[in-house]
Design a protein around this motif. Structure first.
Motif: not given
Length: 234
Positions: A84-98, A214-223
């Motif tokens: 779900a979109p909320e799953d993707m939000r959580e996934i991007y939290d991890v991607i952005i950090a790592l 880069h990953r923050i912008r990708a998240r903010d476009n994808l969600l």
């Protein structure tokens, strides 16, 4: 009793086991949506579709459940997990950090290793630009995935690599599904080049910052794409 040695090929390397084969085949089918989100089938049916026997499929499904890609349902078979979109939000939290941490580590490598990593990342980015010019979105997606995989692998942290592989497997369908809807392909190439420049210069804080941005912008476009197009389950 002595344990049997793994089968080996003529060049002395260990052959992948049947379970490894089943795991790889099932994961590829999930990533490519041959086994679509929400698909449920018996282990025997999946084994037949893959041309394999049931036992390695059963063992592979247990591993894939640990990866978050399937659920093994007692007496009901295997269910392909949806996101779900909320799953993707959580996934991007991890991607952005790592990935920020990975970029920082790569920029901190000794110069010869750092420059080799930068060259490898540049090759993927050049492939993205060429694919975009040619209108080949699947090739763009593969080159983009190659960039991020290489960035993480070059960081040299085995645990980080394993976590990111799991996360990327979970998010792959969403990224590929929305690729034709996204409008920021030029921005991705430019941002990759900024990350590469910071790595070449040994600018660890800059590499960290550019990778995060880069990953923050990708998240903010994808969600918003997932929400605006009603893509509730991926």
């Amino acid at each position: 009793m002595a344990r049997a040695k793994p089968a080996r090929t003529d060049d002395g390397e260990r052959r992948p086991s049947l379970v490894d084969d089943a795991y790889a085949a099932m994961k590829l089918a999930i990533r490519n949506s041959d086994f679509a989100p929400g698909y449920q089938a018996s282990e025997q049916e999946i084994a037949l579709r893959l041309g394999m026997s049931r036992t390695p499929v059963h063992e592979a499904a247990i591993r894939l459940q640990e990866d978050g890609l399937v659920r093994v349902l007692p007496r009901r078979g295997i269910l392909i997990c949806a996101l779900a979109p909320e799953d993707m939000r959580e996934i991007y939290d991890v991607i952005i950090a790592l990935e920020g941490q990975a970029a920082e580590r790569v920029a901190g490598l000794p110069a010869p290793e750092r420059l080799r990593a930068a060259d490898a990342l540049a090759a993927h980015t050049d492939a993205m630009a060429a694919a975009q010019t040619g209108g080949d979105l699947p090739a763009w997606g593969l080159a983009d995935e190659g960039f991020h995989r290489t960035l993480v692998e070059q960081a040299g942290n085995g645990r980080l690599i394993r976590i990111m592989q799991t996360i990327n497997d979970q998010s792959h369908r969403a990224r590929m599904l929305t690729l034709r809807l996204r409008q920021e392909l030029d921005a991705s190439v430019a941002e990759h080049r900024r990350i590469i420049a910071a790595i070449r210069e040994g600018d660890a804080p800059g590499a960290h910052r550019h990778a995060r941005e880069h990953r923050i912008r990708a998240r903010d476009n994808l969600l918003p794409l997932l929400e605006n197009f009603g893509l509730r389950h991926l």
